[in-house]
Design an enzyme around this catalytic site. Structure first.
Site, mmCIF file in Angstrom:
data_model
loop_
_atom_site.group_PDB
_atom_site.id
_atom_site.type_symbol
_atom_site.label_atom_id
_atom_site.label_comp_id
_atom_site.label_asym_id
_atom_site.label_seq_id
_atom_site.Cartn_x
_atom_site.Cartn_y
_atom_site.Cartn_z
ATOM 1 N N GLY A 13 0.845 -1.191 0.000
ATOM 2 C CA GLY A 13 0.000 0.000 0.000
ATOM 3 C C GLY A 13 0.873 1.231 0.000
ATOM 4 N N SER A 17 -1.668 4.332 4.121
ATOM 5 C CA SER A 17 -2.797 3.671 3.451
ATOM 6 C C SER A 17 -3.614 2.798 4.395
ATOM 7 C CB SER A 17 -2.279 2.802 2.302
ATOM 8 O OG SER A 17 -1.448 1.768 2.812
ATOM 9 N N SER A 20 -0.270 -1.144 7.574
ATOM 10 C CA SER A 20 0.259 -1.660 8.839
ATOM 11 C C SER A 20 -0.867 -2.032 9.793
ATOM 12 C CB SER A 20 1.195 -0.639 9.494
ATOM 13 O OG SER A 20 2.371 -0.491 8.728
ATOM 14 N N THR A 39 12.148 -2.780 10.677
ATOM 15 C CA THR A 39 13.343 -2.576 9.860
ATOM 16 C C THR A 39 13.768 -1.114 9.818
ATOM 17 O OG1 THR A 39 12.051 -2.316 7.842
ATOM 18 C CG2 THR A 39 12.803 -4.553 8.389
ATOM 19 N N HIS A 54 3.678 3.522 16.104
ATOM 20 C CA HIS A 54 3.430 2.119 15.750
ATOM 21 C C HIS A 54 3.481 1.233 16.994
ATOM 22 C CE1 HIS A 54 3.429 1.612 11.251
ATOM 23 N NE2 HIS A 54 3.688 2.896 11.369
ATOM 24 N N ARG A 58 0.253 -0.920 18.540
ATOM 25 C CA ARG A 58 0.274 -2.377 18.687
ATOM 26 C C ARG A 58 -0.102 -2.802 20.094
ATOM 27 N NH1 ARG A 58 4.947 -1.855 15.904
ATOM 28 N NH2 ARG A 58 6.235 -2.295 17.716
#
Length: 174
Positions: A13, A17, A20, A39, A54, A58
Protein backbone atom coordinates in the site's frame (compact mmCIF):
# COMPACT_ATOMS: atom_id res chain seq x y z
CA UNK A 1 -11.00 -11.37 8.27
CA UNK A 2 -9.80 -14.75 7.05
CA UNK A 3 -7.46 -17.04 8.95
CA UNK A 4 -3.77 -16.56 8.34
CA UNK A 5 -2.26 -18.65 5.54
CA UNK A 6 0.51 -21.13 6.19
CA UNK A 7 2.62 -19.45 3.51
CA UNK A 8 3.91 -15.88 3.54
CA UNK A 9 1.50 -12.95 3.29
CA UNK A 10 2.47 -9.70 1.53
CA UNK A 11 0.59 -6.48 2.28
CA UNK A 12 1.30 -3.55 -0.04
CA UNK A 13 0.00 0.00 0.00
CA UNK A 14 0.98 3.62 -0.19
CA UNK A 15 2.11 5.82 2.68
CA UNK A 16 -0.56 6.07 5.40
CA UNK A 17 -2.80 3.67 3.45
CA UNK A 18 -3.69 1.54 6.47
CA UNK A 19 -1.47 -1.38 5.45
CA UNK A 20 0.26 -1.66 8.84
CA UNK A 21 -3.02 -1.49 10.78
CA UNK A 22 -4.57 -4.12 8.51
CA UNK A 23 -1.50 -6.35 8.91
CA UNK A 24 -1.58 -5.99 12.69
CA UNK A 25 -5.25 -7.01 12.77
CA UNK A 26 -4.48 -10.00 10.55
CA UNK A 27 -1.72 -11.09 12.93
CA UNK A 28 -3.76 -10.46 16.08
CA UNK A 29 -6.63 -12.58 14.75
CA UNK A 30 -4.28 -15.52 14.08
CA UNK A 31 -4.00 -16.72 17.68
CA UNK A 32 -0.25 -17.28 17.28
CA UNK A 33 2.49 -15.74 19.45
CA UNK A 34 3.04 -12.30 17.89
CA UNK A 35 6.45 -10.95 16.88
CA UNK A 36 7.16 -7.65 15.18
CA UNK A 37 10.34 -7.06 13.18
CA UNK A 38 10.97 -3.34 12.72
CA UNK A 39 13.34 -2.58 9.86
CA UNK A 40 13.21 1.21 10.26
CA UNK A 41 15.94 3.29 11.79
CA UNK A 42 15.22 6.35 13.91
CA UNK A 43 17.27 8.79 11.81
CA UNK A 44 15.53 11.85 13.24
CA UNK A 45 12.80 13.01 15.64
CA UNK A 46 10.02 12.55 13.09
CA UNK A 47 11.03 8.93 12.45
CA UNK A 48 11.27 8.31 16.22
CA UNK A 49 7.70 9.61 16.56
CA UNK A 50 6.50 7.25 13.80
CA UNK A 51 8.18 4.30 15.50
CA UNK A 52 6.66 5.26 18.86
CA UNK A 53 3.22 5.62 17.26
CA UNK A 54 3.43 2.12 15.75
CA UNK A 55 4.63 0.65 19.06
CA UNK A 56 1.80 2.33 21.01
CA UNK A 57 -0.83 1.26 18.48
CA UNK A 58 0.27 -2.38 18.69
CA UNK A 59 -0.06 -2.40 22.46
CA UNK A 60 0.85 -5.37 24.62
CA UNK A 61 1.19 -8.94 23.45
CA UNK A 62 3.86 -8.26 20.84
CA UNK A 63 7.58 -9.01 21.05
CA UNK A 64 9.46 -6.37 19.07
CA UNK A 65 12.77 -6.98 17.31
CA UNK A 66 14.65 -4.11 15.65
CA UNK A 67 16.70 -5.30 12.69
CA UNK A 68 17.52 -2.87 9.88
CA UNK A 69 19.76 -5.17 7.80
CA UNK A 70 19.92 -8.87 8.72
CA UNK A 71 16.30 -9.72 8.01
CA UNK A 72 16.89 -13.41 7.30
CA UNK A 73 19.05 -13.70 10.42
CA UNK A 74 16.36 -12.36 12.75
CA UNK A 75 13.67 -14.46 11.06
CA UNK A 76 15.79 -17.58 11.62
CA UNK A 77 16.37 -16.68 15.29
CA UNK A 78 12.67 -16.33 16.09
CA UNK A 79 11.39 -19.07 13.76
CA UNK A 80 8.89 -21.30 15.54
CA UNK A 81 5.65 -22.89 14.30
CA UNK A 82 3.73 -21.20 17.14
CA UNK A 83 4.86 -17.72 16.02
CA UNK A 84 3.53 -15.21 13.55
CA UNK A 85 6.02 -12.52 12.52
CA UNK A 86 5.03 -9.14 11.12
CA UNK A 87 7.89 -7.56 9.16
CA UNK A 88 7.35 -3.81 8.76
CA UNK A 89 8.58 -2.92 6.29
CA UNK A 90 10.40 -4.24 3.25
CA UNK A 91 10.91 -0.80 1.69
CA UNK A 92 12.76 0.47 4.77
CA UNK A 93 14.87 -2.70 4.60
CA UNK A 94 15.66 -1.87 0.94
CA UNK A 95 16.59 1.69 1.98
CA UNK A 96 18.96 0.39 4.65
CA UNK A 97 20.56 -2.11 2.27
CA UNK A 98 21.10 0.61 -0.33
CA UNK A 99 22.66 3.01 2.19
CA UNK A 100 25.03 0.24 3.32
CA UNK A 101 25.79 -0.57 -0.35
CA UNK A 102 24.79 -4.21 0.07
CA UNK A 103 24.39 -6.63 -2.83
CA UNK A 104 20.65 -6.36 -3.42
CA UNK A 105 20.46 -9.45 -5.62
CA UNK A 106 22.15 -11.58 -2.95
CA UNK A 107 20.03 -10.13 -0.11
CA UNK A 108 16.78 -10.71 -2.02
CA UNK A 109 17.87 -14.22 -3.02
CA UNK A 110 18.67 -15.08 0.62
CA UNK A 111 15.21 -13.93 1.71
CA UNK A 112 13.43 -15.86 -1.03
CA UNK A 113 15.51 -18.97 -0.31
CA UNK A 114 14.51 -18.77 3.36
CA UNK A 115 10.75 -18.51 2.78
CA UNK A 116 10.07 -22.23 2.13
CA UNK A 117 12.07 -23.11 5.27
CA UNK A 118 10.15 -20.77 7.58
CA UNK A 119 8.05 -22.51 10.21
CA UNK A 120 6.58 -19.28 11.60
CA UNK A 121 3.78 -17.50 9.75
CA UNK A 122 5.26 -14.43 8.02
CA UNK A 123 3.42 -11.21 7.16
CA UNK A 124 5.43 -8.70 5.13
CA UNK A 125 4.39 -5.04 4.88
CA UNK A 126 5.78 -2.81 2.16
CA UNK A 127 5.18 0.53 0.46
CA UNK A 128 4.13 0.35 -3.17
CA UNK A 129 6.32 3.08 -4.64
CA UNK A 130 5.95 2.28 -8.33
CA UNK A 131 2.60 3.95 -9.00
CA UNK A 132 3.85 7.54 -9.34
CA UNK A 133 5.95 9.45 -11.80
CA UNK A 134 9.47 8.40 -12.73
CA UNK A 135 11.80 9.84 -10.07
CA UNK A 136 14.16 12.53 -11.31
CA UNK A 137 17.32 11.23 -9.62
CA UNK A 138 19.20 7.99 -10.06
CA UNK A 139 19.11 6.84 -6.43
CA UNK A 140 15.34 7.27 -6.23
CA UNK A 141 14.90 5.33 -9.50
CA UNK A 142 17.15 2.54 -8.22
CA UNK A 143 15.17 2.42 -4.97
CA UNK A 144 11.88 2.19 -6.87
CA UNK A 145 13.30 -0.54 -9.11
CA UNK A 146 14.70 -2.57 -6.19
CA UNK A 147 11.42 -2.30 -4.27
CA UNK A 148 9.43 -3.32 -7.34
CA UNK A 149 11.62 -6.37 -7.97
CA UNK A 150 11.46 -7.40 -4.31
CA UNK A 151 7.66 -7.07 -4.28
CA UNK A 152 7.37 -9.27 -7.35
CA UNK A 153 9.54 -12.07 -5.98
CA UNK A 154 7.94 -12.00 -2.52
CA UNK A 155 4.45 -11.89 -4.08
CA UNK A 156 5.30 -14.90 -6.23
CA UNK A 157 6.27 -16.89 -3.12
CA UNK A 158 3.38 -15.63 -0.98
CA UNK A 159 0.17 -17.53 -0.30
CA UNK A 160 -1.75 -14.26 -0.01
CA UNK A 161 -1.15 -10.74 -1.31
CA UNK A 162 -3.19 -7.68 -0.35
CA UNK A 163 -3.18 -4.09 -1.59
CA UNK A 164 -4.47 -1.54 0.92
CA UNK A 165 -5.76 1.92 -0.02
CA UNK A 166 -7.78 4.27 2.22
CA UNK A 167 -7.74 1.58 4.91
CA UNK A 168 -9.50 -0.91 2.62
CA UNK A 169 -7.70 -4.17 1.79
CA UNK A 170 -8.06 -5.66 -1.67
CA UNK A 171 -7.05 -9.33 -1.85
CA UNK A 172 -4.94 -9.82 -4.97
CA UNK A 173 -3.81 -13.42 -4.44
CA UNK A 174 -4.87 -16.40 -2.37
Amino acid sequence: MSSLSAGPVLVLGGARSGKSSFSERLVEASGFTMHYVATGRAWDDEMRERIDHHRTRRGEGWTTHEEPLDLVGILRRIDDPSHVVLIDCLTLWVTNLMLEERDMTAEFAALVAYLPEARARLVFVSNEVGLGIVPENRMAREFRDHAGRLHQIVAEKSAEVYFVAAGLPLKMKG
